[in-house]
Design a protein around this motif. Structure first.
Motif, PDB file in Angstrom:
ATOM      1  N   UNK A  78      56.811 129.794  -1.502  1.00  0.00           N
ATOM      2  CA  UNK A  78      58.043 130.347  -0.940  1.00  0.00           C
ATOM      3  C   UNK A  78      58.462 129.576   0.310  1.00  0.00           C
ATOM      4  N   UNK A  79      57.460 129.212   1.123  1.00  0.00           N
ATOM      5  CA  UNK A  79      57.763 128.425   2.308  1.00  0.00           C
ATOM      6  C   UNK A  79      58.364 127.076   1.960  1.00  0.00           C
ATOM      7  N   UNK A  80      57.838 126.432   0.926  1.00  0.00           N
ATOM      8  CA  UNK A  80      58.370 125.140   0.509  1.00  0.00           C
ATOM      9  C   UNK A  80      59.789 125.284  -0.044  1.00  0.00           C
ATOM     10  N   UNK A  81      60.060 126.386  -0.741  1.00  0.00           N
ATOM     11  CA  UNK A  81      61.421 126.649  -1.219  1.00  0.00           C
ATOM     12  C   UNK A  81      62.382 126.749  -0.026  1.00  0.00           C
ATOM     13  N   UNK A  82      61.985 127.501   0.989  1.00  0.00           N
ATOM     14  CA  UNK A  82      62.811 127.632   2.191  1.00  0.00           C
ATOM     15  C   UNK A  82      62.958 126.277   2.879  1.00  0.00           C
ATOM     16  N   UNK A  83      61.857 125.533   2.954  1.00  0.00           N
ATOM     17  CA  UNK A  83      61.881 124.222   3.614  1.00  0.00           C
ATOM     18  C   UNK A  83      62.882 123.289   2.942  1.00  0.00           C
ATOM     19  N   UNK A  84      62.877 123.251   1.621  1.00  0.00           N
ATOM     20  CA  UNK A  84      63.830 122.389   0.908  1.00  0.00           C
ATOM     21  C   UNK A  84      65.265 122.784   1.246  1.00  0.00           C
ATOM     22  N   UNK A  85      65.529 124.082   1.283  1.00  0.00           N
ATOM     23  CA  UNK A  85      66.891 124.546   1.607  1.00  0.00           C
ATOM     24  C   UNK A  85      67.308 124.084   3.004  1.00  0.00           C
ATOM     25  N   UNK A  86      66.395 124.185   3.965  1.00  0.00           N
ATOM     26  CA  UNK A  86      66.722 123.791   5.339  1.00  0.00           C
ATOM     27  C   UNK A  86      66.906 122.285   5.451  1.00  0.00           C
ATOM     28  N   UNK A  87      66.053 121.521   4.785  1.00  0.00           N
ATOM     29  CA  UNK A  87      66.161 120.065   4.838  1.00  0.00           C
ATOM     30  C   UNK A  87      67.470 119.589   4.208  1.00  0.00           C
ATOM     31  N   UNK A  88      67.890 120.237   3.130  1.00  0.00           N
ATOM     32  CA  UNK A  88      69.116 119.829   2.437  1.00  0.00           C
ATOM     33  C   UNK A  88      70.390 120.338   3.110  1.00  0.00           C
ATOM     34  N   UNK A  89      70.251 121.266   4.038  1.00  0.00           N
ATOM     35  CA  UNK A  89      71.416 121.822   4.742  1.00  0.00           C
ATOM     36  C   UNK A  89      72.000 120.745   5.656  1.00  0.00           C
ATOM     37  N   UNK A  90      73.232 120.320   5.428  1.00  0.00           N
ATOM     38  CA  UNK A  90      73.805 119.225   6.230  1.00  0.00           C
ATOM     39  C   UNK A  90      73.997 119.567   7.699  1.00  0.00           C
ATOM     40  N   UNK A  91      73.923 120.843   8.053  1.00  0.00           N
ATOM     41  CA  UNK A  91      74.102 121.223   9.450  1.00  0.00           C
ATOM     42  C   UNK A  91      72.805 121.111  10.256  1.00  0.00           C
ATOM     43  N   UNK A  92      71.677 120.906   9.590  1.00  0.00           N
ATOM     44  CA  UNK A  92      70.376 120.868  10.255  1.00  0.00           C
ATOM     45  C   UNK A  92      69.940 119.418  10.479  1.00  0.00           C
ATOM     46  N   UNK A  93      69.532 119.108  11.715  1.00  0.00           N
ATOM     47  CA  UNK A  93      69.141 117.737  12.058  1.00  0.00           C
ATOM     48  C   UNK A  93      67.637 117.504  12.000  1.00  0.00           C
ATOM     49  N   UNK A  94      66.851 118.563  12.246  1.00  0.00           N
ATOM     50  CA  UNK A  94      65.395 118.401  12.350  1.00  0.00           C
ATOM     51  C   UNK A  94      64.723 119.641  11.781  1.00  0.00           C
ATOM     52  N   UNK A  95      63.717 119.427  10.944  1.00  0.00           N
ATOM     53  CA  UNK A  95      62.971 120.538  10.346  1.00  0.00           C
ATOM     54  C   UNK A  95      61.485 120.332  10.621  1.00  0.00           C
ATOM     55  N   UNK A  96      60.878 121.342  11.203  1.00  0.00           N
ATOM     56  CA  UNK A  96      59.436 121.332  11.468  1.00  0.00           C
ATOM     57  C   UNK A  96      58.729 122.153  10.406  1.00  0.00           C
ATOM     58  N   UNK A  97      57.835 121.515   9.658  1.00  0.00           N
ATOM     59  CA  UNK A  97      57.023 122.192   8.649  1.00  0.00           C
ATOM     60  C   UNK A  97      55.630 122.367   9.247  1.00  0.00           C
ATOM     61  N   UNK A  98      55.471 123.446   9.987  1.00  0.00           N
ATOM     62  CA  UNK A  98      54.268 123.658  10.792  1.00  0.00           C
ATOM     63  C   UNK A  98      53.091 124.090   9.918  1.00  0.00           C
ATOM     64  N   UNK A  99      52.010 123.338   9.988  1.00  0.00           N
ATOM     65  CA  UNK A  99      50.761 123.591   9.250  1.00  0.00           C
ATOM     66  C   UNK A  99      50.893 123.418   7.732  1.00  0.00           C
ATOM     67  N   UNK A 100      51.909 122.705   7.293  1.00  0.00           N
ATOM     68  CA  UNK A 100      52.040 122.473   5.853  1.00  0.00           C
ATOM     69  C   UNK A 100      50.887 121.633   5.312  1.00  0.00           C
ATOM     70  N   UNK A 101      50.309 120.780   6.153  1.00  0.00           N
ATOM     71  CA  UNK A 101      49.196 119.948   5.686  1.00  0.00           C
ATOM     72  C   UNK A 101      47.990 120.788   5.257  1.00  0.00           C
ATOM     73  N   UNK A 102      47.818 121.955   5.867  1.00  0.00           N
ATOM     74  CA  UNK A 102      46.727 122.848   5.470  1.00  0.00           C
ATOM     75  C   UNK A 102      46.997 123.373   4.059  1.00  0.00           C
ATOM     76  N   UNK A 103      48.247 123.753   3.795  1.00  0.00           N
ATOM     77  CA  UNK A 103      48.609 124.221   2.454  1.00  0.00           C
ATOM     78  C   UNK A 103      48.408 123.114   1.419  1.00  0.00           C
ATOM     79  N   UNK A 104      48.670 121.883   1.798  1.00  0.00           N
ATOM     80  CA  UNK A 104      48.445 120.753   0.894  1.00  0.00           C
ATOM     81  C   UNK A 104      46.948 120.542   0.659  1.00  0.00           C
ATOM     82  N   UNK A 105      46.176 120.638   1.713  1.00  0.00           N
ATOM     83  CA  UNK A 105      44.736 120.431   1.598  1.00  0.00           C
ATOM     84  C   UNK A 105      44.092 121.427   0.643  1.00  0.00           C
TER      85      UNK A 105
END
Length: 202
Positions: free
Chosen positions: A112-139
């Protein structure tokens, strides 16, 4: 004394000339893929520091917090109460995996977090997105590293910055990133029996 001052002045003049020459060649701009990893403290802190820089520059931003969402943090309280218009803040985790003890629930939260992250990254009004601790989810295999790398390389808008934090960043993410910092652990008070404290750890 005057000779020392003159030598110093001449040395600094040469350094400045060399630096100016080098800086003149740096003309490209692009949205960066940034990774903060390693066993040392400061990965999330650095990511949130960039959030404050973006706010200061009038650059709208977003945070999606993975894994450690169970505890209220100072940065979350600050951004939600004082900078809600400048920075969107989403929490997708319920706490560290040893706290939830429910792998299926952790996977669902990360997805669900990744779904939200994609939406924020693709939003043209947003300049910077922090995906905090995503590396733990990947690990832990909650998210697919190849899917995330493919998205960042091929779908992220050209001028959007994305910062991914957490220990053990996968090799494919490090390879794809433009900027990678590995925090080294030299000394930490936890090893001396000192608990995590507000303002320092959260």
């Amino acid at each position: 004394m005057q000779d020392d001052a003159a030598r110093h002045s001449e040395k600094m003049r040469k350094i400045k000339a060399a630096r100016d020459k080098m800086m003149a060649t740096k003309t490209e701009e692009k949205g960066l893929i940034i990774v903060h990893t390693g066993p040392g403290k400061g990965k999330s802190s650095s990511g949130f520091g960039m959030i404050l820089r973006c706010i200061a520059h009038g650059m709208p931003c977003a945070v999606v917090q993975f894994i450690k969402g169970g505890r209220d943090t100072g940065e979350r309280a600050l951004l939600r109460t004082r900078f809600a218009d400048e920075c969107r803040f989403f929490v997708s985790g319920e706490g560290f995996t040893w706290e939830t003890q429910d792998r299926d629930r952790d996977i669902a939260a990360a997805q669900n977090g990744w779904r939200i992250a994609r939406e924020q990254i693709l939003d043209p009004s947003i300049s910077y997105v922090l995906l905090d601790e995503i590396n733990i989810a990947l690990r832990y295999g909650y998210l697919d590293a190849d899917e995330i790398v493919e998205f960042l390389l091929n779908q992220k808008p050209a001028m959007t910055h994305v910062c991914l934090t957490g220990r053990n960043a996968p090799a494919e993410l490090i390879e794809a990133a433009d900027l990678v910092t590995e925090m080294a652990l030299v000394k930490h008070p936890f090893r001396a029996g000192i608990k995590a404290q507000p303002g320092v750890e959260f």
